[in-house]
Design an enzyme around this catalytic site. Structure first.
Site, PDB file in Angstrom:
ATOM      1  N   ASP A 167      50.727 -60.505  -3.720  1.00 50.58           N
ATOM      2  CA  ASP A 167      50.541 -61.214  -4.984  1.00 50.58           C
ATOM      3  C   ASP A 167      51.145 -62.616  -4.853  1.00 50.58           C
ATOM      4  O   ASP A 167      51.699 -62.968  -3.810  1.00 50.58           O
ATOM      5  CB  ASP A 167      51.136 -60.437  -6.164  1.00 50.58           C
ATOM      6  CG  ASP A 167      52.649 -60.272  -6.094  1.00 50.58           C
ATOM      7  OD1 ASP A 167      53.338 -61.093  -5.438  1.00 50.58           O
ATOM      8  OD2 ASP A 167      53.161 -59.320  -6.705  1.00 50.58           O
ATOM      9  N   SER A 168      51.043 -63.414  -5.891  1.00 49.35           N
ATOM     10  CA  SER A 168      51.459 -64.814  -5.791  1.00 49.35           C
ATOM     11  C   SER A 168      52.952 -64.966  -5.502  1.00 49.35           C
ATOM     12  O   SER A 168      53.360 -65.836  -4.730  1.00 49.35           O
ATOM     13  CB  SER A 168      51.074 -65.589  -7.051  1.00 49.35           C
ATOM     14  OG  SER A 168      51.629 -64.986  -8.194  1.00 49.35           O
TER      15      SER A 168
END
Length: 93
Positions: free
Chosen positions: A50-51
């Site tokens: 994920d980011s």
């Protein structure tokens, strides 16, 4: 090593970058079988990054290779090969 012959220096450098990168990715993402990490692996789909994970991973890669990856470049990184290419360019490997 065998890959570091006159004709294989480039290949050896790339293998070395990939081997080190694979270890960093596996450790940061807690991947137990680092052999599942391949140059064509995508961060979001294959490695489920994920980011926030990506930001932390970029920092570890920067530290591990002594380079800086700007935000624009980091946003363009989609695969492990993208990182290898960037490291190769930055380090002259």
């Amino acid at each position: 090593t065998r890959c570091c012959t006159v004709t294989g220096v480039q290949t050896c450098a790339l293998r070395s970058i990939f081997s080190k990168l694979r270890i960093i990715i596996a450790k940061q993402l807690e991947i137990t079988d680092e052999l599942t990490i391949k140059p064509e692996s995508t961060f979001t789909e294959d490695l489920l990054v994920d980011s926030l994970d990506l930001i932390e991973l970029v920092i570890k890669i920067e530290d591990g290779f002594g380079i800086e990856i700007d935000d624009t470049t980091a946003g363009d990184i989609k695969t492990v090969q993208d990182v290898i290419d960037y490291i190769e360019t930055e380090t002259g490997a």
